[in-house]
Motif scaffolding. Structure first.
Motif, PDB file in Angstrom:
ATOM      1  N   ALA A  56       3.021  -4.755   2.745  1.00  0.00           N
ATOM      2  CA  ALA A  56       2.196  -5.570   3.646  1.00  0.00           C
ATOM      3  C   ALA A  56       2.489  -7.056   3.486  1.00  0.00           C
ATOM      4  CB  ALA A  56       0.721  -5.278   3.386  1.00  0.00           C
TER       5      ALA A  56
ATOM      6  N   ALA B 269      -0.271 -12.040  14.089  1.00  0.00           N
ATOM      7  CA  ALA B 269      -0.754 -10.939  14.932  1.00  0.00           C
ATOM      8  C   ALA B 269      -1.402  -9.859  14.067  1.00  0.00           C
ATOM      9  CB  ALA B 269       0.420 -10.370  15.705  1.00  0.00           C
ATOM     10  N   ASN B 270      -1.907  -8.820  14.731  1.00  0.00           N
ATOM     11  CA  ASN B 270      -2.429  -7.636  14.047  1.00  0.00           C
ATOM     12  C   ASN B 270      -1.414  -7.097  13.072  1.00  0.00           C
ATOM     13  OD1 ASN B 270      -4.954  -6.843  14.978  1.00  0.00           O
ATOM     14  ND2 ASN B 270      -4.092  -6.236  16.945  1.00  0.00           N
ATOM     15  N   GLY B 271      -1.880  -6.818  11.857  1.00  0.00           N
ATOM     16  CA  GLY B 271      -0.999  -6.157  10.899  1.00  0.00           C
ATOM     17  C   GLY B 271       0.011  -7.070  10.229  1.00  0.00           C
ATOM     18  N   ALA B 272      -0.089  -8.379  10.442  1.00  0.00           N
ATOM     19  CA  ALA B 272       0.891  -9.310   9.853  1.00  0.00           C
ATOM     20  C   ALA B 272       0.731  -9.426   8.333  1.00  0.00           C
ATOM     21  CB  ALA B 272       0.744 -10.686  10.497  1.00  0.00           C
ATOM     22  N   GLY B 273      -0.451  -9.061   7.830  1.00  0.00           N
ATOM     23  CA  GLY B 273      -0.684  -9.134   6.381  1.00  0.00           C
ATOM     24  C   GLY B 273      -1.701 -10.189   5.981  1.00  0.00           C
ATOM     25  N   LYS B 274      -2.435 -10.720   6.954  1.00  0.00           N
ATOM     26  CA  LYS B 274      -3.363 -11.826   6.679  1.00  0.00           C
ATOM     27  C   LYS B 274      -4.523 -11.387   5.767  1.00  0.00           C
ATOM     28  CE  LYS B 274      -4.349 -12.382  11.080  1.00  0.00           C
ATOM     29  NZ  LYS B 274      -3.650 -11.174  11.574  1.00  0.00           N
ATOM     30  N   THR B 275      -5.154 -10.276   6.141  1.00  0.00           N
ATOM     31  CA  THR B 275      -6.273  -9.791   5.324  1.00  0.00           C
ATOM     32  C   THR B 275      -5.790  -9.423   3.921  1.00  0.00           C
ATOM     33  OG1 THR B 275      -7.487  -8.998   7.235  1.00  0.00           O
ATOM     34  CG2 THR B 275      -7.993  -7.917   5.160  1.00  0.00           C
ATOM     35  N   THR B 276      -4.630  -8.802   3.864  1.00  0.00           N
ATOM     36  CA  THR B 276      -4.075  -8.406   2.555  1.00  0.00           C
ATOM     37  C   THR B 276      -3.883  -9.633   1.669  1.00  0.00           C
ATOM     38  OG1 THR B 276      -2.973  -6.549   3.631  1.00  0.00           O
ATOM     39  CG2 THR B 276      -2.166  -7.182   1.440  1.00  0.00           C
TER      40      THR B 276
ATOM     41  N   TYR C 146       0.895  -1.153   0.000  1.00  0.00           N
ATOM     42  CA  TYR C 146       0.000   0.000   0.000  1.00  0.00           C
ATOM     43  C   TYR C 146       0.936   1.206   0.000  1.00  0.00           C
ATOM     44  CZ  TYR C 146      -3.356  -3.444   1.816  1.00  0.00           C
ATOM     45  OH  TYR C 146      -4.149  -4.547   2.002  1.00  0.00           O
TER      46      TYR C 146
ATOM     47  N   GLN D 185      -6.750 -14.557  13.959  1.00  0.00           N
ATOM     48  CA  GLN D 185      -5.899 -14.090  15.056  1.00  0.00           C
ATOM     49  C   GLN D 185      -6.026 -15.046  16.228  1.00  0.00           C
ATOM     50  OE1 GLN D 185      -5.664 -10.121  16.848  1.00  0.00           O
ATOM     51  NE2 GLN D 185      -6.410  -9.407  14.869  1.00  0.00           N
TER      52      GLN D 185
ATOM     53  N   GLU E 147     -11.079 -14.054   9.584  1.00  0.00           N
ATOM     54  CA  GLU E 147     -11.402 -13.905  11.011  1.00  0.00           C
ATOM     55  C   GLU E 147     -12.859 -14.207  11.368  1.00  0.00           C
ATOM     56  OE1 GLU E 147      -9.296 -12.099  13.535  1.00  0.00           O
ATOM     57  OE2 GLU E 147      -7.700 -11.350  12.250  1.00  0.00           O
TER      58      GLU E 147
HETATM   59  P1  ATP Z   1      -5.532  -7.648  11.402  1.00  0.00           P
HETATM   60  O1  ATP Z   1      -5.574  -8.974  12.069  1.00  0.00           O
HETATM   61  O2  ATP Z   1      -5.286  -6.526  12.354  1.00  0.00           O
HETATM   62  O3  ATP Z   1      -6.654  -7.402  10.459  1.00  0.00           O
HETATM   63  P2  ATP Z   1      -3.788  -8.421   9.221  1.00  0.00           P
HETATM   64  O4  ATP Z   1      -2.767  -9.453   9.521  1.00  0.00           O
HETATM   65  O5  ATP Z   1      -5.009  -8.854   8.517  1.00  0.00           O
HETATM   66  O6  ATP Z   1      -4.166  -7.656  10.542  1.00  0.00           O
HETATM   67  P3  ATP Z   1      -3.493  -6.471   7.138  1.00  0.00           P
HETATM   68  O7  ATP Z   1      -4.828  -5.862   7.371  1.00  0.00           O
HETATM   69  O8  ATP Z   1      -3.307  -7.309   5.941  1.00  0.00           O
HETATM   70  O9  ATP Z   1      -3.031  -7.308   8.408  1.00  0.00           O
HETATM   71  O10 ATP Z   1      -2.419  -5.293   7.120  1.00  0.00           O
HETATM   72  C1  ATP Z   1      -1.037  -5.508   6.822  1.00  0.00           C
HETATM   73  C2  ATP Z   1      -0.311  -4.157   6.826  1.00  0.00           C
HETATM   74  O11 ATP Z   1      -0.788  -3.357   5.744  1.00  0.00           O
HETATM   75  C3  ATP Z   1      -0.528  -3.338   8.082  1.00  0.00           C
HETATM   76  O12 ATP Z   1       0.693  -2.697   8.391  1.00  0.00           O
HETATM   77  C4  ATP Z   1      -1.587  -2.338   7.684  1.00  0.00           C
HETATM   78  O13 ATP Z   1      -1.451  -1.136   8.412  1.00  0.00           O
HETATM   79  C5  ATP Z   1      -1.286  -2.115   6.224  1.00  0.00           C
HETATM   80  N1  ATP Z   1      -2.505  -1.803   5.465  1.00  0.00           N
HETATM   81  C6  ATP Z   1      -3.600  -2.581   5.334  1.00  0.00           C
HETATM   82  N2  ATP Z   1      -4.529  -2.000   4.556  1.00  0.00           N
HETATM   83  C7  ATP Z   1      -4.008  -0.794   4.181  1.00  0.00           C
HETATM   84  C8  ATP Z   1      -4.467   0.287   3.368  1.00  0.00           C
HETATM   85  N3  ATP Z   1      -5.655   0.234   2.768  1.00  0.00           N
HETATM   86  N4  ATP Z   1      -3.640   1.346   3.223  1.00  0.00           N
HETATM   87  C9  ATP Z   1      -2.423   1.385   3.803  1.00  0.00           C
HETATM   88  N5  ATP Z   1      -1.912   0.401   4.574  1.00  0.00           N
HETATM   89  C10 ATP Z   1      -2.686  -0.678   4.761  1.00  0.00           C
END
Ligand code: ATP
Length: 236
Positions: free
Chosen positions: A18, A37-44, A13, A194, A162
């Motif tokens: 990510a 964990a939070n922010g690991a990149g799973k949703t991405t 991003y 998570q 999740e």
């Molecule tokens: P969570 O469990 O908190 O949802 P996650 O493992 O699913 O976390 P992601 O949502 O994939 O993590 O985010 C991975 C990284 O990308 C994080 O650092 C987040 O801040 C960043 N990120 C996610 N979406 C965006 C966006 N639309 N714009 C900028 N950065 C983003």
């Protein structure tokens, strides 16, 4: 046979990287979980598979096609169903209409009817509430509706983001029983969680994601008993 094969995937991003060179496989019929964990990149990761984020580098192979080259609606047609975090059901539509929306791309009317009956068989509570507005369901019922709507899409592979989020432990157990039942009916599952404990208890295999990179993988059972995973993700 490998159903889904992700190779050296990078997703950014702007300046935030990510997902950084992730590779993993999901075989047909498996339940695979990505924990982290939070922010690991799973949703991405899930958003990249379903075409909602663009890959900067790498490939996502599914049934012979590279999904990174396809728009999101074509990826749905390939058989990938994405149940996003936070459910995203239609609050102002009834349960029944939410389910029918899941089938809006399908032309096999007879099978749509059979799938609807299947959904009501798996989720009797949705049957009881089929005329109720989606937004008035409890959190657990909304998660069930989101999964049931996924069934109505009739995909071969379900991406679940999740499903346990914000739900009481007993409801989480119920949701995971349903996920296993859907898997036994022939749907491959890629599950992001998570809640590592419930994910590892129910998956076949797992990958651990830390700041956009896979740091560990193995059978879910082995990871559940791995001391470093227990310390980092299971709090024991
Ligand atoms: P969570 O469990 O908190 O949802 P996650 O493992 O699913 O976390 P992601 O949502 O994939 O993590 O985010 C991975 C990284 O990308 C994080 O650092 C987040 O801040 C960043 N990120 C996610 N979406 C965006 C966006 N639309 N714009 C900028 N950065 C983003």
């Amino acid at each position: 046979m490998s159903d889904l094969s992700i190779q050296n995937l990078h997703v950014s991003y702007g300046s935030v990287n990510a997902v950084r060179g992730v590779s993993f496989e999901v075989h047909e019929g498996e339940i695979v979980t990505l924990i982290g964990a939070n922010g690991a990149g799973k949703t991405t990761m899930l958003r990249a598979i379903s075409g909602l984020e663009k890959a900067k580098e790498g490939s996502i192979l599914y049934g012979g096609a590279d999904l990174t080259k396809l728009p999101a609606h074509k990826i749905v047609e390939q058989g990938i169903v994405h149940i996003p975090e936070g459910r995203r059901i239609f609050s102002n539509l009834t349960v029944y209409d939410n389910l029918i929306m899941g089938a809006h791309l399908r032309k096999d009317t007879g099978e749509v009817k059979a799938d609807l009956e299947d959904c009501f068989d798996i989720f009797p509570r949705l049957k009881e509430r089929s005329g109720q507005l989606g937004g008035t369901l409890s959190g657990g019922e909304q998660q069930m509706l989101a999964i049931a709507r996924g069934i109505m899409t009739h995909g071969k592979t379900m991406l679940l983001d999740e499903p346990s989020m914000g739900l009481a432990p007993l409801v989480v157990e119920e949701i995971f029983e349903v996920i296993k039942r859907i898997n036994r009916r022939g749907t491959t599952i890629l599950l992001v969680e998570q809640n590592a404990n419930i994910a590892l208890k129910n998956a076949d295999r797992a990958y651990v994601l830390e700041t956009g990179t896979i740091v560990k993988d193995g059978s879910a059972k082995d990871l559940l008993h791995d001391p470093s995973i227990r310390a980092a993700y299971l709090g024991c």
